[in-house]
Motif scaffolding. Sequence first.
Motif, short mmCIF file in Angstrom:
data_model
loop_
_atom_site.label_atom_id
_atom_site.label_comp_id
_atom_site.label_asym_id
_atom_site.label_seq_id
_atom_site.Cartn_x
_atom_site.Cartn_y
_atom_site.Cartn_z
N THR A 127 0.96 -1.49 -0.04
CA THR A 127 -0.15 0.05 -0.07
C THR A 127 0.87 1.29 -0.07
OG1 THR A 127 -1.68 1.22 1.35
CG2 THR A 127 -0.14 0.04 2.46
N VAL A 128 0.34 2.22 -0.75
CA VAL A 128 0.92 3.64 -0.91
C VAL A 128 1.10 4.16 0.61
CG1 VAL A 128 -0.88 4.75 -1.45
CG2 VAL A 128 1.14 5.52 -2.14
N TYR A 129 0.13 4.00 1.42
CA TYR A 129 0.34 4.67 2.92
C TYR A 129 1.53 4.57 3.39
CZ TYR A 129 -4.68 5.82 2.82
OH TYR A 129 -5.92 6.46 2.71
N ASP A 130 2.06 3.29 3.33
CA ASP A 130 3.49 2.72 3.86
C ASP A 130 4.62 3.76 3.54
OD1 ASP A 130 2.27 0.84 5.12
OD2 ASP A 130 3.13 -0.72 3.87
N LYS A 131 4.28 4.41 2.46
CA LYS A 131 5.74 5.33 1.98
C LYS A 131 5.66 6.87 2.80
CE LYS A 131 6.08 6.09 -2.33
NZ LYS A 131 5.66 6.21 -3.77
N TYR A 132 4.39 6.84 3.51
CA TYR A 132 4.23 8.37 4.12
C TYR A 132 3.80 8.13 5.64
CZ TYR A 132 3.66 9.96 -0.65
OH TYR A 132 4.11 10.39 -1.79
N PHE A 133 3.52 6.96 5.91
CA PHE A 133 3.20 6.77 7.47
C PHE A 133 3.80 5.67 8.21
CE2 PHE A 133 -0.40 8.79 5.34
CZ PHE A 133 -0.60 10.22 6.11
N SER A 134 4.15 5.86 9.23
CA SER A 134 4.63 4.56 10.02
C SER A 134 3.30 3.38 10.33
CB SER A 134 5.39 5.04 11.19
OG SER A 134 4.31 5.46 12.31
N LYS A 135 3.98 2.45 10.65
CA LYS A 135 2.81 1.34 11.22
C LYS A 135 2.19 1.71 12.33
CE LYS A 135 3.83 -1.64 8.07
NZ LYS A 135 2.86 -2.21 6.94
N GLU A 136 2.81 2.47 13.29
CA GLU A 136 2.02 2.99 14.33
C GLU A 136 1.01 3.83 14.11
OE1 GLU A 136 5.34 2.66 14.07
OE2 GLU A 136 5.76 1.08 15.25
N GLU A 137 1.26 4.91 13.24
CA GLU A 137 0.50 6.06 12.56
C GLU A 137 -0.70 5.44 12.07
OE1 GLU A 137 3.44 9.76 12.05
OE2 GLU A 137 3.27 8.19 10.46
N LEU A 138 -0.55 4.36 11.11
CA LEU A 138 -1.50 3.88 10.52
C LEU A 138 -2.37 3.10 11.27
CD1 LEU A 138 0.25 2.32 7.24
CD2 LEU A 138 -1.34 4.25 7.25
N ALA A 139 -2.03 2.49 12.37
CA ALA A 139 -2.89 1.80 13.39
C ALA A 139 -3.90 2.76 14.11
CB ALA A 139 -2.11 1.05 14.21
N GLN A 140 -3.52 4.05 14.06
CA GLN A 140 -4.18 5.21 14.80
C GLN A 140 -5.28 6.19 13.66
OE1 GLN A 140 -4.62 5.15 18.05
NE2 GLN A 140 -3.33 3.16 17.95
N LEU A 141 -4.86 5.77 12.49
CA LEU A 141 -5.48 6.70 11.36
C LEU A 141 -6.88 6.27 10.88
CD1 LEU A 141 -4.50 9.15 9.69
CD2 LEU A 141 -3.47 7.67 8.25
N PRO A 142 -8.01 7.15 11.23
CA PRO A 142 -9.18 6.77 10.98
C PRO A 142 -9.48 6.71 9.55
CG PRO A 142 -9.24 8.60 12.60
CD PRO A 142 -7.96 8.42 12.08
N ILE A 143 -8.98 7.26 8.53
CA ILE A 143 -9.03 7.45 7.11
C ILE A 143 -8.60 5.99 6.67
CG2 ILE A 143 -6.86 8.39 6.54
CD1 ILE A 143 -8.44 9.86 4.28
N TYR A 144 -7.67 5.12 7.33
CA TYR A 144 -6.93 4.05 6.84
C TYR A 144 -7.77 2.88 7.54
CZ TYR A 144 -3.21 0.64 5.97
OH TYR A 144 -2.64 -0.40 5.58
N ASN A 145 -8.31 2.96 8.70
CA ASN A 145 -8.95 1.97 9.62
C ASN A 145 -10.45 1.77 9.66
OD1 ASN A 145 -6.49 0.64 10.70
ND2 ASN A 145 -5.96 2.43 11.53
N ASP A 146 -10.92 3.09 9.61
CA ASP A 146 -12.48 3.14 9.92
C ASP A 146 -13.27 2.41 8.67
OD1 ASP A 146 -15.10 3.80 10.28
OD2 ASP A 146 -14.81 5.77 10.41
#
Length: 337
Positions: A127-146
């Motif tokens: 996923t392209v998100y990994d280029k801009y966010f850490s795993k920890e940030e993605l775990a807390q990111l509503p736009i990614y997880n909701d």
Amino acid sequence: MMLKVGELARRSGLTVRTLHHYDSIGLLKPSGRSDAGYRLYNRDDVARLHQVQALRRFGMALADIGQFLAKPGTSLPDLIARQIDSLDRQIAEAAKLREQLAALRGQLLAGEEPELATWLTTLEQMTVYDKYFSKEELAQLPIYNDPAAPEEWTALIEAVGQNMAAGVPPSDPSVQALAEKWMATFSRQAGHSFDIMQRLDNMWSREEEYRKQSGVTFEMRNYIAAASGQGKLALYAKYMRPEEMETMHKHFRTRAHEWPGLITEIRQQMAANPSPLAPEARVLAQRWYALFTDMVGNAPDVRERFRKALENEPALNAGRMMSDDVLNFLRQAHAAA
């Protein structure tokens, strides 16, 4: 062996300016000086620089790094162990993705059609998100997880597209209400973090494939930005004089695009050096003051009425980039200048 600042900058991948800054704030003092006055760094200095950069990669602010390293018992082996653990996780993730891609390639070469789950697993790992966010940030990111996030955006994008196709102008109240909802949704799904919002916007701007998948075009973003600006100007008009509103309208047409870049620079400076007394902070504060004055004018009480508008109109703060910590930093820097 002693290294001059230029040599240390070249071999460490940093800039001379960064090393000078570390020296000025007491984070990395050179152990010596040449006869000509050049900074000279020895082995212990380089080891400390390693610690500084490692802690920066872990997300620690410069001010906190200095305090951390000043504590007795700070262990370099423990810090390197943390780096090794982080690299091990990255290597494991890369190996897993390589294995998945190799299996996918094998299926395709054999003339087989991979299952949907196989494609989804591969997409998730790359996923392209990994280029801009850490795993920890993605775990807390509503736009990614909701799970509801995609449906929210689909509805908003469809509504905006319909209005654009029908030729409804950004000044229309219904479009302004839609823009307000758009910005509020973006802010909420970014965890109300300007830094996250900025990185999401960078990802959207730079990653063409992601932009296509999102369904949001440049024309659509400009349309929403224009509607949001018009809607906010209507709220400011309740507090500002007619001639001041003329100034604000002109500013929004000609210079509003300068704000995001300036605020990003300010936040980067705050991360590098939280002191508002730093020369760089004073320069940024002067640029902010000039841009703000261009927006509201020079009337004696205009800033007070502008502040009241922000306090009394919640919609003006939806997606607002100028947070209180940034504003306080700028005020102190401007006072010092």
